[in-house]
Design an enzyme around this catalytic site. Sequence first.
Site, PDB file in Angstrom:
ATOM      1  N   HIS A 114     -24.389  70.001  35.727  1.00 17.40           N
ATOM      2  CA  HIS A 114     -25.831  69.903  35.492  1.00 17.40           C
ATOM      3  C   HIS A 114     -26.115  69.025  34.276  1.00 17.40           C
ATOM      4  O   HIS A 114     -26.959  68.132  34.299  1.00 17.40           O
ATOM      5  CB  HIS A 114     -26.386  71.311  35.294  1.00 17.40           C
ATOM      6  N   ASN A 115     -25.387  69.262  33.197  1.00 14.54           N
ATOM      7  CA  ASN A 115     -25.611  68.483  31.980  1.00 14.54           C
ATOM      8  C   ASN A 115     -25.160  67.037  32.139  1.00 14.54           C
ATOM      9  O   ASN A 115     -25.751  66.127  31.563  1.00 14.54           O
ATOM     10  CB  ASN A 115     -24.893  69.136  30.799  1.00 14.54           C
ATOM     11  N   LYS A 123     -22.989  74.467  35.289  1.00 11.97           N
ATOM     12  CA  LYS A 123     -23.817  74.049  34.154  1.00 11.97           C
ATOM     13  C   LYS A 123     -23.278  72.752  33.538  1.00 11.97           C
ATOM     14  O   LYS A 123     -24.043  71.891  33.098  1.00 11.97           O
ATOM     15  CB  LYS A 123     -23.848  75.159  33.100  1.00 11.97           C
ATOM     16  N   ASN A 181     -22.407  77.149  25.981  1.00  6.84           N
ATOM     17  CA  ASN A 181     -21.936  76.018  26.785  1.00  6.84           C
ATOM     18  C   ASN A 181     -20.415  75.894  26.706  1.00  6.84           C
ATOM     19  O   ASN A 181     -19.870  74.832  26.389  1.00  6.84           O
ATOM     20  CB  ASN A 181     -22.586  74.713  26.309  1.00  6.84           C
ATOM     21  N   ARG A 217     -24.132  56.801  24.653  1.00  9.68           N
ATOM     22  CA  ARG A 217     -24.396  57.671  23.499  1.00  9.68           C
ATOM     23  C   ARG A 217     -23.451  57.342  22.350  1.00  9.68           C
ATOM     24  O   ARG A 217     -23.839  57.384  21.183  1.00  9.68           O
ATOM     25  CB  ARG A 217     -24.268  59.139  23.903  1.00  9.68           C
ATOM     26  N   LEU A 249     -28.862  84.037  17.517  1.00  6.01           N
ATOM     27  CA  LEU A 249     -30.314  83.851  17.651  1.00  6.01           C
ATOM     28  C   LEU A 249     -30.718  82.432  17.250  1.00  6.01           C
ATOM     29  O   LEU A 249     -31.584  82.222  16.407  1.00  6.01           O
ATOM     30  CB  LEU A 249     -31.060  84.886  16.793  1.00  6.01           C
ATOM     31  N   GLY A 250     -30.074  81.466  17.865  1.00  3.51           N
ATOM     32  CA  GLY A 250     -30.435  80.066  17.656  1.00  3.51           C
ATOM     33  C   GLY A 250     -31.642  79.707  18.492  1.00  3.51           C
ATOM     34  O   GLY A 250     -32.408  80.570  18.922  1.00  3.51           O
ATOM     35  N   SER A 259     -29.921  77.020  31.194  1.00  2.45           N
ATOM     36  CA  SER A 259     -30.674  75.790  30.944  1.00  2.45           C
ATOM     37  C   SER A 259     -32.150  76.124  30.816  1.00  2.45           C
ATOM     38  O   SER A 259     -32.677  76.946  31.568  1.00  2.45           O
ATOM     39  CB  SER A 259     -30.462  74.789  32.088  1.00  2.45           C
ATOM     40  N   GLY A 260     -32.815  75.491  29.887  1.00  5.17           N
ATOM     41  CA  GLY A 260     -34.242  75.740  29.692  1.00  5.17           C
ATOM     42  C   GLY A 260     -34.723  75.250  28.354  1.00  5.17           C
ATOM     43  O   GLY A 260     -35.916  75.046  28.146  1.00  5.17           O
ATOM     44  N   GLY A 261     -33.778  75.068  27.426  1.00  2.00           N
ATOM     45  CA  GLY A 261     -34.131  74.522  26.119  1.00  2.00           C
ATOM     46  C   GLY A 261     -35.168  75.361  25.398  1.00  2.00           C
ATOM     47  O   GLY A 261     -35.291  76.568  25.604  1.00  2.00           O
ATOM     48  N   GLU A 311     -27.906  65.363  33.833  1.00  3.08           N
ATOM     49  CA  GLU A 311     -28.975  65.200  32.839  1.00  3.08           C
ATOM     50  C   GLU A 311     -28.749  63.939  32.005  1.00  3.08           C
ATOM     51  O   GLU A 311     -29.691  63.187  31.721  1.00  3.08           O
ATOM     52  CB  GLU A 311     -28.992  66.437  31.947  1.00  3.08           C
ATOM     53  N   MET A 359     -31.942  78.814  21.521  1.00  2.00           N
ATOM     54  CA  MET A 359     -31.943  79.428  22.845  1.00  2.00           C
ATOM     55  C   MET A 359     -31.941  80.951  22.738  1.00  2.00           C
ATOM     56  O   MET A 359     -32.755  81.635  23.353  1.00  2.00           O
ATOM     57  CB  MET A 359     -30.715  78.956  23.637  1.00  2.00           C
ATOM     58  N   GLY A 360     -31.012  81.484  21.958  1.00  2.00           N
ATOM     59  CA  GLY A 360     -30.841  82.924  21.891  1.00  2.00           C
ATOM     60  C   GLY A 360     -32.079  83.679  21.449  1.00  2.00           C
ATOM     61  O   GLY A 360     -32.410  84.732  22.002  1.00  2.00           O
TER      62      GLY A 360
END
Length: 325
Positions: free
Chosen positions: A174-175, A171, A95, A269, A8-9, A121-123, A178, A11-12
């Site tokens: 996708h990242n 995914k 991920n 980065r 339950l972070g 994905s959705g943050g 991003e 996202m969760g």
Amino acid sequence: MQIGLVGLGRMGMNMGRRWLRGGHEVVAFNRTFDKTQELAKEGAVATQSLKELVSKLKTPRVLWLMLPAGAITDQHIEDAATLLAKGDMVVDGGNTYYKDDLRHADFLKTKGLSFVDAGVSGGIWGLKVGYCTMVGGDKTDFQTLEPLLKTLAPPDGYLHCGNTGAGHFVKMVHNGIEYGLMQAYAEGFEIITASAYKTDLKKVAHLWNQGSVVRSWLLELAEDAFAKDPKLEHIQGYVEDSGEGRWTVQQAIDSGVAAPVIALSLFQRFVSREKDPFSFRVLAALRNEFGGHAVVPSGQQRRQVSAGAGVVQAATAQPGVKPPR
């Protein structure tokens, strides 16, 4: 539909909330029980162990993991395999590297369990606008999950991408994309900031989202960030990477595909985490050696010098030294 949710972070937790609001039954477990209790106040069934969670699920069970990739996910999959029964399903919504999915699927298959990988994905905005979900695995398992996927995603926001690993593979790419998009925006705004024009960056971000070809949700977030801190003076330019950018670059190498933008954005980065990078000091030293270009001694500040219509960073090691050409 009933689902067991582990993790339950950021996202969760919100995914659990979205499922609850969509009428699903969520049985939850998190290492920190306070978070589990928080979701229980909104209708979830709280449990204090993976074993207890599994005991409260009806067969055939669906166990959805939202955990950090790597050892933690590996351990939970191994533990789940001792608790679940033949015909149950494990979904990895973290991920995870897609090659690890192949290993997980093979392991669970020996126990009579099915495995689905779901790149999500959705943050932190997913609760409100939905989560784009990329799914890999058996098509029948995908169809079993569809009620959950429909609730999780906005319209047309989920896709069966292929066999095991396909969801996390898509995914991953996708990242990587991003990374490149964020780097391009960052460089563009820095060019504006370094110019003689004192343009309001918040207004520029808003403007570009009004019909421009570079409009995007990321620009909306940039506008929000500039509204809170116009010069971004309250944060450091230290940027971590989650690992998926690295995997995307490695995949490009393995596939013989040129991906210079994504690769460079990843390397930038790395640079962001260094103070006065050694490689930059080597560059300054070489310019000084072959061309006599001035250098800035350690601890001394640089100054900007106008050069026609542009701006260059000039060294001021000695009075009267000309800026580098």
